[in-house]
Design a protein around this motif. Structure first.
Motif, PDB file in Angstrom:
ATOM      1  N   ILE A   5       0.854  -1.193   0.000  1.00 23.65           N
ATOM      2  CA  ILE A   5       0.000   0.000   0.000  1.00 23.65           C
ATOM      3  C   ILE A   5       0.883   1.233   0.000  1.00 23.65           C
ATOM      4  CG2 ILE A   5      -1.716   1.347   1.266  1.00 23.65           C
ATOM      5  CD1 ILE A   5      -1.484  -2.311   2.048  1.00 23.65           C
ATOM      6  N   VAL A   6       0.757   2.069  -1.022  1.00 25.14           N
ATOM      7  CA  VAL A   6       1.466   3.344  -1.026  1.00 25.14           C
ATOM      8  C   VAL A   6       0.595   4.366  -0.299  1.00 25.14           C
ATOM      9  CG1 VAL A   6       2.888   2.963  -3.069  1.00 25.14           C
ATOM     10  CG2 VAL A   6       0.560   3.779  -3.364  1.00 25.14           C
ATOM     11  N   GLY A   7       1.245   5.264   0.435  1.00 24.91           N
ATOM     12  CA  GLY A   7       0.484   6.208   1.247  1.00 24.91           C
ATOM     13  C   GLY A   7      -0.229   5.518   2.390  1.00 24.91           C
ATOM     14  N   CYS A   8       0.476   4.616   3.069  1.00 24.24           N
ATOM     15  CA  CYS A   8      -0.176   3.726   4.039  1.00 24.24           C
ATOM     16  C   CYS A   8      -0.536   4.397   5.359  1.00 24.24           C
ATOM     17  CB  CYS A   8       0.696   2.505   4.301  1.00 24.24           C
ATOM     18  SG  CYS A   8       2.307   2.900   5.026  1.00 24.24           S
ATOM     19  N   ALA A   9      -0.062   5.613   5.602  1.00 20.27           N
ATOM     20  CA  ALA A   9      -0.339   6.271   6.882  1.00 20.27           C
ATOM     21  C   ALA A   9      -1.596   7.124   6.860  1.00 20.27           C
ATOM     22  CB  ALA A   9       0.847   7.134   7.309  1.00 20.27           C
ATOM     23  N   GLY A  10      -2.127   7.403   5.681  1.00 13.68           N
ATOM     24  CA  GLY A  10      -3.353   8.193   5.593  1.00 13.68           C
ATOM     25  C   GLY A  10      -4.564   7.394   6.022  1.00 13.68           C
ATOM     26  N   ARG A  11      -5.715   8.073   6.093  1.00 19.08           N
ATOM     27  CA  ARG A  11      -6.935   7.384   6.534  1.00 19.08           C
ATOM     28  C   ARG A  11      -7.266   6.207   5.630  1.00 19.08           C
ATOM     29  NH1 ARG A  11     -11.271  12.113   6.877  1.00 19.08           N
ATOM     30  NH2 ARG A  11     -10.153  12.662   4.978  1.00 19.08           N
ATOM     31  N   MET A  12      -7.180   6.433   4.315  1.00 17.26           N
ATOM     32  CA  MET A  12      -7.492   5.353   3.386  1.00 17.26           C
ATOM     33  C   MET A  12      -6.392   4.306   3.411  1.00 17.26           C
ATOM     34  SD  MET A  12      -9.980   4.529   1.452  1.00 17.26           S
ATOM     35  CE  MET A  12     -10.007   2.802   1.017  1.00 17.26           C
ATOM     36  N   GLY A  13      -5.142   4.735   3.538  1.00 17.90           N
ATOM     37  CA  GLY A  13      -4.042   3.779   3.595  1.00 17.90           C
ATOM     38  C   GLY A  13      -4.151   2.846   4.788  1.00 17.90           C
ATOM     39  N   GLN A  14      -4.492   3.390   5.946  1.00 16.98           N
ATOM     40  CA  GLN A  14      -4.656   2.556   7.137  1.00 16.98           C
ATOM     41  C   GLN A  14      -5.819   1.576   6.965  1.00 16.98           C
ATOM     42  OE1 GLN A  14      -4.543   4.646  10.954  1.00 16.98           O
ATOM     43  NE2 GLN A  14      -3.493   6.357   9.962  1.00 16.98           N
ATOM     44  N   MET A  15      -6.898   2.060   6.362  1.00 23.45           N
ATOM     45  CA  MET A  15      -8.036   1.180   6.107  1.00 23.45           C
ATOM     46  C   MET A  15      -7.627   0.027   5.191  1.00 23.45           C
ATOM     47  SD  MET A  15     -11.364   0.729   6.626  1.00 23.45           S
ATOM     48  CE  MET A  15     -12.117   2.310   7.035  1.00 23.45           C
ATOM     49  N   LEU A  16      -6.820   0.322   4.194  1.00 21.72           N
ATOM     50  CA  LEU A  16      -6.365  -0.717   3.270  1.00 21.72           C
ATOM     51  C   LEU A  16      -5.480  -1.738   3.977  1.00 21.72           C
ATOM     52  CD1 LEU A  16      -5.628   1.573   0.206  1.00 21.72           C
ATOM     53  CD2 LEU A  16      -7.216  -0.364   0.194  1.00 21.72           C
ATOM     54  N   VAL A  17      -4.609  -1.270   4.845  1.00 23.29           N
ATOM     55  CA  VAL A  17      -3.753  -2.197   5.607  1.00 23.29           C
ATOM     56  C   VAL A  17      -4.631  -3.156   6.404  1.00 23.29           C
ATOM     57  CG1 VAL A  17      -2.076  -2.398   7.473  1.00 23.29           C
ATOM     58  CG2 VAL A  17      -1.780  -0.636   5.720  1.00 23.29           C
ATOM     59  N   ARG A  18      -5.622  -2.617   7.090  1.00 22.22           N
ATOM     60  CA  ARG A  18      -6.504  -3.463   7.903  1.00 22.22           C
ATOM     61  C   ARG A  18      -7.264  -4.461   7.036  1.00 22.22           C
ATOM     62  NH1 ARG A  18      -7.235   1.620  10.558  1.00 22.22           N
ATOM     63  NH2 ARG A  18      -9.203   2.012   9.489  1.00 22.22           N
ATOM     64  N   GLU A  19      -7.717  -4.011   5.877  1.00 20.74           N
ATOM     65  CA  GLU A  19      -8.515  -4.879   5.000  1.00 20.74           C
ATOM     66  C   GLU A  19      -7.661  -5.990   4.401  1.00 20.74           C
ATOM     67  OE1 GLU A  19     -11.952  -6.310   3.534  1.00 20.74           O
ATOM     68  OE2 GLU A  19     -11.763  -4.559   4.836  1.00 20.74           O
ATOM     69  N   VAL A  20      -6.457  -5.655   3.961  1.00 17.34           N
ATOM     70  CA  VAL A  20      -5.564  -6.687   3.409  1.00 17.34           C
ATOM     71  C   VAL A  20      -5.230  -7.709   4.489  1.00 17.34           C
ATOM     72  CG1 VAL A  20      -3.288  -7.138   2.434  1.00 17.34           C
ATOM     73  CG2 VAL A  20      -4.601  -5.163   1.633  1.00 17.34           C
ATOM     74  N   ALA A  21      -4.913  -7.229   5.677  1.00 18.60           N
ATOM     75  CA  ALA A  21      -4.540  -8.127   6.765  1.00 18.60           C
ATOM     76  C   ALA A  21      -5.675  -9.068   7.149  1.00 18.60           C
ATOM     77  CB  ALA A  21      -4.100  -7.312   7.984  1.00 18.60           C
ATOM     78  N   ALA A  22      -6.924  -8.615   6.974  1.00 22.13           N
ATOM     79  CA  ALA A  22      -8.086  -9.414   7.373  1.00 22.13           C
ATOM     80  C   ALA A  22      -8.618 -10.308   6.263  1.00 22.13           C
ATOM     81  CB  ALA A  22      -9.213  -8.487   7.846  1.00 22.13           C
ATOM     82  N   THR A  23      -8.066 -10.205   5.045  1.00 17.65           N
ATOM     83  CA  THR A  23      -8.594 -10.940   3.901  1.00 17.65           C
ATOM     84  C   THR A  23      -7.808 -12.235   3.679  1.00 17.65           C
ATOM     85  OG1 THR A  23      -9.276  -8.882   2.827  1.00 17.65           O
ATOM     86  CG2 THR A  23      -9.106 -10.836   1.436  1.00 17.65           C
ATOM     87  N   PRO A  24      -8.482 -13.394   3.689  1.00 22.97           N
ATOM     88  CA  PRO A  24      -7.794 -14.664   3.417  1.00 22.97           C
ATOM     89  C   PRO A  24      -7.117 -14.634   2.051  1.00 22.97           C
ATOM     90  CG  PRO A  24     -10.001 -15.053   4.289  1.00 22.97           C
ATOM     91  CD  PRO A  24      -9.923 -13.584   3.987  1.00 22.97           C
ATOM     92  N   GLY A  25      -5.945 -15.198   1.974  1.00 24.44           N
ATOM     93  CA  GLY A  25      -5.219 -15.249   0.706  1.00 24.44           C
ATOM     94  C   GLY A  25      -4.354 -14.036   0.444  1.00 24.44           C
ATOM     95  N   CYS A  26      -4.319 -13.089   1.407  1.00 29.09           N
ATOM     96  CA  CYS A  26      -3.517 -11.866   1.249  1.00 29.09           C
ATOM     97  C   CYS A  26      -2.545 -11.718   2.398  1.00 29.09           C
ATOM     98  CB  CYS A  26      -4.407 -10.627   1.229  1.00 29.09           C
ATOM     99  SG  CYS A  26      -5.596 -10.541  -0.101  1.00 29.09           S
ATOM    100  N   THR A  27      -1.447 -11.027   2.137  1.00 31.37           N
ATOM    101  CA  THR A  27      -0.535 -10.627   3.199  1.00 31.37           C
ATOM    102  C   THR A  27      -0.037  -9.229   2.900  1.00 31.37           C
ATOM    103  OG1 THR A  27       1.459 -11.228   4.417  1.00 31.37           O
ATOM    104  CG2 THR A  27       1.498 -11.590   2.048  1.00 31.37           C
ATOM    105  N   VAL A  28       0.120  -8.425   3.948  1.00 31.39           N
ATOM    106  CA  VAL A  28       0.651  -7.069   3.788  1.00 31.39           C
ATOM    107  C   VAL A  28       2.168  -7.178   3.689  1.00 31.39           C
ATOM    108  CG1 VAL A  28       0.849  -4.764   4.783  1.00 31.39           C
ATOM    109  CG2 VAL A  28      -1.248  -6.108   5.148  1.00 31.39           C
ATOM    110  N   VAL A  29       2.700  -6.904   2.499  1.00 32.62           N
ATOM    111  CA  VAL A  29       4.135  -7.058   2.294  1.00 32.62           C
ATOM    112  C   VAL A  29       4.883  -5.768   2.587  1.00 32.62           C
ATOM    113  CG1 VAL A  29       4.165  -6.436  -0.162  1.00 32.62           C
ATOM    114  CG2 VAL A  29       5.846  -8.060   0.733  1.00 32.62           C
ATOM    115  N   GLY A  30       4.166  -4.630   2.601  1.00 33.13           N
ATOM    116  CA  GLY A  30       4.842  -3.369   2.882  1.00 33.13           C
ATOM    117  C   GLY A  30       3.979  -2.181   2.592  1.00 33.13           C
ATOM    118  N   GLY A  31       4.495  -1.008   2.948  1.00 33.61           N
ATOM    119  CA  GLY A  31       3.797   0.242   2.697  1.00 33.61           C
ATOM    120  C   GLY A  31       4.789   1.382   2.662  1.00 33.61           C
ATOM    121  N   THR A  32       4.434   2.441   1.980  1.00 36.06           N
ATOM    122  CA  THR A  32       5.336   3.584   1.864  1.00 36.06           C
ATOM    123  C   THR A  32       4.676   4.857   2.354  1.00 36.06           C
ATOM    124  OG1 THR A  32       4.608   4.108  -0.396  1.00 36.06           O
ATOM    125  CG2 THR A  32       6.477   2.599  -0.171  1.00 36.06           C
TER     126      THR A  32
END
Length: 265
Positions: A5-32
């Motif tokens: 996730i690029v821009g991972c510290a913003g409101r949408m970026g944080q939401m994306l981190v949470r969603e990826v982490a909670a989705t089966p078959g996905c892993t959060v590999v990084g953010g910028t």
């Protein structure tokens, strides 16, 4: 799938981190985040309000694109253009939820898509993309005597107007009528405008509070009015759609896709 996730510290970026982490078959590999930003070096999970993931936030997007299978971008038009080039270079799938790209930036994204799958949509919500398909069909079915207006409202911090989703809805209506939106749009009205020009697609933009996103397409003629509305109460719907799009790219060839492709609409 390894998703960044690029821009991972913003409101949408944080939401994306949470969603990826909670989705089966996905892993959060990084953010910028931007160079020198306060989030750089912090654990991306803790930053997003979940458990530590053991993945530090970095400031080099090229490194993220080299490690990820897919990257999700809800940043800015300028950044999206740069990220598209990195995606093409590393043949990394890219999901672009950023709006407001100008013709030159859109052309750069299209060029990058000849090397890797890119999903770009004015709105990642599944509901909105169903709405886009419905609006096109309604515009095709109703006669030209129906005036079309698109009304949208967003939070006070939104920087582009009309919203990318509003323009997408206008484009869907124009496609239903077999015309180019640029030939019929009326994005502003001020002062003594005279009568409404037949065939125009008008836009009205409202800004205020913390509204996530409300969109209504109005088809109005003498004697009746048809209104089709979508209201988002949480940014999670955009995150869910973006993660769904990322997973969809797993077996796709290079190309520029939309959420309608992802959903099979």
């Amino acid at each position: 799938m390894k998703i960044g996730i690029v821009g991972c510290a913003g409101r949408m970026g944080q939401m994306l981190v949470r969603e990826v982490a909670a989705t089966p078959g996905c892993t959060v590999v990084g953010g910028t985040e931007r160079v020198g930003g306060p989030a750089v070096g912090k654990d991306i999970g803790l930053l997003a309000g979940i458990e530590a993931l053991g993945v530090p936030v970095i400031d080099d997007a090229a490194v993220l694109f080299a490690e990820a299978d897919a990257v999700i971008d809800f940043t800015s038009a300028e950044a999206a253009e740069r990220h598209a080039a990195l995606a093409a270079q590393g043949q990394t799938a890219l999901i672009i939820g950023t709006t407001g790209l100008n013709p030159s930036q859109l052309a750069s994204v299209a060029a990058a898509a000849t090397h890797t799958p890119i999903v770009q949509a004015p709105n990642m919500s599944v509901g909105v993309n169903v709405l886009l398909a419905v609006v096109e069909q309604v515009a095709r079915t109703l006669g030209d005597d129906y005036d079309i207006e698109v009304v949208e409202m967003h939070h006070r911090h939104k920087v582009d107007a009309p919203s990318g989703t509003a323009l997408g809805l206008g484009r869907a209506a124009a496609a239903g009528r077999g015309v180019a939106l640029e030939d019929v749009w009326q994005k502003t009205r001020d002062g003594y405008t005279g009568p409404r020009r037949a065939g125009d697609i008008g836009f009205a933009t409202l800004r205020g509070g913390d509204v996530v996103g409300d969109h209504t397409v109005v088809f109005a003629t003498d004697g009746e009015r048809v209104e089709i509305t979508h209201k988002a109460s949480s940014r999670q719907v955009f995150a869910k759609g973006a993660v769904r799009a990322a997973l969809w790219t797993a077996d796709k060839t290079p190309g520029l896709y939309t959420m309608r492709d992802v959903l099979g609409l």
